[in-house]
Write a protein that holds these residues in place. Structure first.
Motif, PDB file in Angstrom:
ATOM      1  N   TYR A  22      26.356 -13.972 -15.893  1.00  0.00           N
ATOM      2  CA  TYR A  22      27.136 -15.155 -16.297  1.00  0.00           C
ATOM      3  C   TYR A  22      28.048 -15.625 -15.168  1.00  0.00           C
ATOM      4  CZ  TYR A  22      31.227 -17.418 -18.461  1.00  0.00           C
ATOM      5  OH  TYR A  22      32.283 -18.244 -18.744  1.00  0.00           O
ATOM      6  N   SER A  23      28.850 -14.731 -14.638  1.00  0.00           N
ATOM      7  CA  SER A  23      29.863 -15.127 -13.649  1.00  0.00           C
ATOM      8  C   SER A  23      29.239 -15.600 -12.345  1.00  0.00           C
ATOM      9  CB  SER A  23      30.828 -13.968 -13.383  1.00  0.00           C
ATOM     10  OG  SER A  23      30.143 -12.857 -12.834  1.00  0.00           O
ATOM     11  N   SER A  24      28.049 -15.117 -12.017  1.00  0.00           N
ATOM     12  CA  SER A  24      27.404 -15.495 -10.765  1.00  0.00           C
ATOM     13  C   SER A  24      26.630 -16.804 -10.877  1.00  0.00           C
ATOM     14  CB  SER A  24      26.448 -14.386 -10.314  1.00  0.00           C
ATOM     15  OG  SER A  24      25.397 -14.206 -11.246  1.00  0.00           O
ATOM     16  N   SER A  25      26.650 -17.428 -12.048  1.00  0.00           N
ATOM     17  CA  SER A  25      25.853 -18.638 -12.262  1.00  0.00           C
ATOM     18  C   SER A  25      26.624 -19.916 -11.989  1.00  0.00           C
ATOM     19  CB  SER A  25      25.308 -18.663 -13.699  1.00  0.00           C
ATOM     20  OG  SER A  25      24.455 -17.557 -13.916  1.00  0.00           O
ATOM     21  N   GLY A  26      27.905 -19.803 -11.618  1.00  0.00           N
ATOM     22  CA  GLY A  26      28.680 -20.967 -11.233  1.00  0.00           C
ATOM     23  C   GLY A  26      28.727 -22.036 -12.311  1.00  0.00           C
ATOM     24  N   GLN A  27      28.483 -23.274 -11.915  1.00  0.00           N
ATOM     25  CA  GLN A  27      28.553 -24.387 -12.857  1.00  0.00           C
ATOM     26  C   GLN A  27      27.381 -24.404 -13.830  1.00  0.00           C
ATOM     27  OE1 GLN A  27      28.957 -27.934 -10.444  1.00  0.00           O
ATOM     28  NE2 GLN A  27      31.162 -27.645 -10.211  1.00  0.00           N
ATOM     29  N   MET A  28      26.373 -23.569 -13.609  1.00  0.00           N
ATOM     30  CA  MET A  28      25.217 -23.510 -14.500  1.00  0.00           C
ATOM     31  C   MET A  28      25.402 -22.494 -15.626  1.00  0.00           C
ATOM     32  SD  MET A  28      22.988 -25.755 -13.395  1.00  0.00           S
ATOM     33  CE  MET A  28      24.413 -26.801 -13.003  1.00  0.00           C
ATOM     34  N   ARG A  29      26.537 -21.784 -15.636  1.00  0.00           N
ATOM     35  CA  ARG A  29      26.711 -20.713 -16.623  1.00  0.00           C
ATOM     36  C   ARG A  29      26.826 -21.280 -18.040  1.00  0.00           C
ATOM     37  NH1 ARG A  29      32.848 -18.722 -14.975  1.00  0.00           N
ATOM     38  NH2 ARG A  29      33.980 -20.316 -16.158  1.00  0.00           N
ATOM     39  N   VAL A  30      26.416 -20.466 -19.013  1.00  0.00           N
ATOM     40  CA  VAL A  30      26.447 -20.871 -20.418  1.00  0.00           C
ATOM     41  C   VAL A  30      27.275 -19.902 -21.258  1.00  0.00           C
ATOM     42  CG1 VAL A  30      25.085 -21.296 -22.511  1.00  0.00           C
ATOM     43  CG2 VAL A  30      24.251 -22.109 -20.298  1.00  0.00           C
ATOM     44  N   SER A  31      26.868 -18.629 -21.332  1.00  0.00           N
ATOM     45  CA  SER A  31      27.530 -17.710 -22.248  1.00  0.00           C
ATOM     46  C   SER A  31      27.680 -16.319 -21.649  1.00  0.00           C
ATOM     47  CB  SER A  31      26.744 -17.608 -23.563  1.00  0.00           C
ATOM     48  OG  SER A  31      27.324 -16.660 -24.426  1.00  0.00           O
ATOM     49  N   SER A  32      28.827 -15.708 -21.877  1.00  0.00           N
ATOM     50  CA  SER A  32      29.071 -14.339 -21.432  1.00  0.00           C
ATOM     51  C   SER A  32      28.883 -13.335 -22.569  1.00  0.00           C
ATOM     52  CB  SER A  32      30.488 -14.215 -20.877  1.00  0.00           C
ATOM     53  OG  SER A  32      31.451 -14.506 -21.883  1.00  0.00           O
ATOM     54  N   ALA A  33      28.460 -13.813 -23.724  1.00  0.00           N
ATOM     55  CA  ALA A  33      28.273 -12.951 -24.897  1.00  0.00           C
ATOM     56  C   ALA A  33      26.812 -12.513 -25.004  1.00  0.00           C
ATOM     57  CB  ALA A  33      28.690 -13.686 -26.165  1.00  0.00           C
ATOM     58  N   LEU A  34      26.557 -11.580 -25.915  1.00  0.00           N
ATOM     59  CA  LEU A  34      25.198 -11.220 -26.303  1.00  0.00           C
ATOM     60  C   LEU A  34      25.030 -11.525 -27.790  1.00  0.00           C
ATOM     61  CD1 LEU A  34      24.658  -7.795 -24.492  1.00  0.00           C
ATOM     62  CD2 LEU A  34      23.822 -10.049 -23.802  1.00  0.00           C
ATOM     63  N   TYR A  35      23.795 -11.834 -28.169  1.00  0.00           N
ATOM     64  CA  TYR A  35      23.513 -12.262 -29.538  1.00  0.00           C
ATOM     65  C   TYR A  35      22.381 -11.429 -30.127  1.00  0.00           C
ATOM     66  CZ  TYR A  35      26.310 -16.060 -27.763  1.00  0.00           C
ATOM     67  OH  TYR A  35      27.331 -16.781 -27.174  1.00  0.00           O
ATOM     68  N   LEU A  36      22.410 -11.266 -31.440  1.00  0.00           N
ATOM     69  CA  LEU A  36      21.382 -10.492 -32.136  1.00  0.00           C
ATOM     70  C   LEU A  36      20.676 -11.389 -33.139  1.00  0.00           C
ATOM     71  CD1 LEU A  36      20.074  -7.696 -32.796  1.00  0.00           C
ATOM     72  CD2 LEU A  36      21.820  -7.459 -34.585  1.00  0.00           C
ATOM     73  N   PHE A  37      19.345 -11.456 -33.022  1.00  0.00           N
ATOM     74  CA  PHE A  37      18.546 -12.151 -34.031  1.00  0.00           C
ATOM     75  C   PHE A  37      17.905 -11.114 -34.933  1.00  0.00           C
ATOM     76  CE2 PHE A  37      14.814 -14.616 -35.591  1.00  0.00           C
ATOM     77  CZ  PHE A  37      15.524 -15.661 -36.179  1.00  0.00           C
ATOM     78  N   LYS A  38      18.281 -11.139 -36.194  1.00  0.00           N
ATOM     79  CA  LYS A  38      17.791 -10.177 -37.188  1.00  0.00           C
ATOM     80  C   LYS A  38      17.927 -10.805 -38.559  1.00  0.00           C
ATOM     81  CE  LYS A  38      18.434  -5.408 -38.797  1.00  0.00           C
ATOM     82  NZ  LYS A  38      19.226  -4.154 -38.663  1.00  0.00           N
ATOM     83  N   ASP A  39      16.966 -10.498 -39.439  1.00  0.00           N
ATOM     84  CA  ASP A  39      16.992 -11.033 -40.803  1.00  0.00           C
ATOM     85  C   ASP A  39      17.078 -12.553 -40.806  1.00  0.00           C
ATOM     86  OD1 ASP A  39      16.923  -8.400 -41.754  1.00  0.00           O
ATOM     87  OD2 ASP A  39      19.109  -8.255 -41.780  1.00  0.00           O
ATOM     88  N   ASP A  40      16.437 -13.169 -39.829  1.00  0.00           N
ATOM     89  CA  ASP A  40      16.310 -14.621 -39.727  1.00  0.00           C
ATOM     90  C   ASP A  40      17.633 -15.346 -39.465  1.00  0.00           C
ATOM     91  OD1 ASP A  40      14.421 -16.740 -39.631  1.00  0.00           O
ATOM     92  OD2 ASP A  40      15.137 -17.471 -41.558  1.00  0.00           O
ATOM     93  N   HIS A  41      18.603 -14.658 -38.883  1.00  0.00           N
ATOM     94  CA  HIS A  41      19.811 -15.383 -38.480  1.00  0.00           C
ATOM     95  C   HIS A  41      20.437 -14.720 -37.261  1.00  0.00           C
ATOM     96  CE1 HIS A  41      21.746 -12.281 -41.003  1.00  0.00           C
ATOM     97  NE2 HIS A  41      22.812 -12.474 -40.253  1.00  0.00           N
ATOM     98  N   TRP A  42      21.277 -15.490 -36.578  1.00  0.00           N
ATOM     99  CA  TRP A  42      21.955 -15.043 -35.365  1.00  0.00           C
ATOM    100  C   TRP A  42      23.354 -14.531 -35.667  1.00  0.00           C
ATOM    101  CZ3 TRP A  42      19.493 -14.561 -30.858  1.00  0.00           C
ATOM    102  CH2 TRP A  42      18.360 -15.342 -30.611  1.00  0.00           C
TER     103      TRP A  42
END
Length: 209
Positions: A180-200
């Protein structure tokens, strides 16, 4: 020569959606679309104006913006554009993801590093948008019903690992901050997400900004 916004097709067939970073320590816990209201944006000539863009908080430290695709410029869609097209935000999201897949192809999975997999299409500008392709993640979930851990560190970067692959998940936990931090102006998210049971859900919270 810069693309003139007036020359860009603003029909339903050209509506697309991008993921962007939400500033200010946002860590939204549900994936219901929440309107962001009026935003200050900079025009091509450098002038700043307040507009009510079709932008919605999504999850964690991410929001979505509806845009119209152009060769060198993607103007933000406004709420009035969605009204003109006769669609609500949820319908717009389905339409926009379908348009991305029609123009730039279905998401393709490739090996990345340390056991992680990367998701790509035919345009890096929209690689991260495949996070919004629910059908794609549903198919993966059938192979990994325990859940899938996903990172969206930058616009051209979308990586994942099955929750059952503890080594790859640990690598993603440790590496997401750097990606994330090395992506400069192209960065989006520093979090992680879990897809399970059809939802995030938020799997690992965003780093402090």
């Amino acid at each position: 020569m810069a693309q003139n916004p007036q020359d860009i097709d603003k029909s339903a067939q050209n509506l697309m959606v991008v993921l962007r970073e939400s500033m200010g320590g946002v860590n939204k816990q549900d994936e219901m679309l929440q309107p962001m209201g009026r935003m200050r944006v900079k025009l091509a000539d450098g002038k700043e104006v307040d507009v009510e863009s079709a932008a919605f908080l999504l999850l964690g430290d991410m929001h979505i913006r509806f845009v119209f695709d152009g060769p060198s410029y993607m103007p933000n869609a406004k709420l009035q554009d969605l009204a003109r097209l006769g669609i609500n935000p949820e319908q717009a999201l389905q339409l926009a993801v379908g348009n991305i897949k029609r123009v730039y192809g279905n998401p393709v999975v490739k090996p990345f590093t340390a056991g992680l997999m990367q998701v790509e299409g035919k345009s890096p500008d929209f690689d991260s948008s495949y996070f919004l392709d629910r059908d794609f993640w549903r198919k993966l979930l059938r192979q990994h019903p325990e859940g899938i851990v996903v990172g969206v560190p930058k616009r051209g970067g979308l990586v994942f690992a099955p929750l059952s692959d503890s080594t790859a998940v640990d690598s993603l936990r440790r590496g997401i901050a750097y990606l994330y931090s090395s992506s400069g102006q192209m960065r989006v998210s520093s979090a992680l997400y879990l897809f399970k049971d059809d939802h995030w859900t938020v799997f690992q919270p965003p780093q402090a900004q």
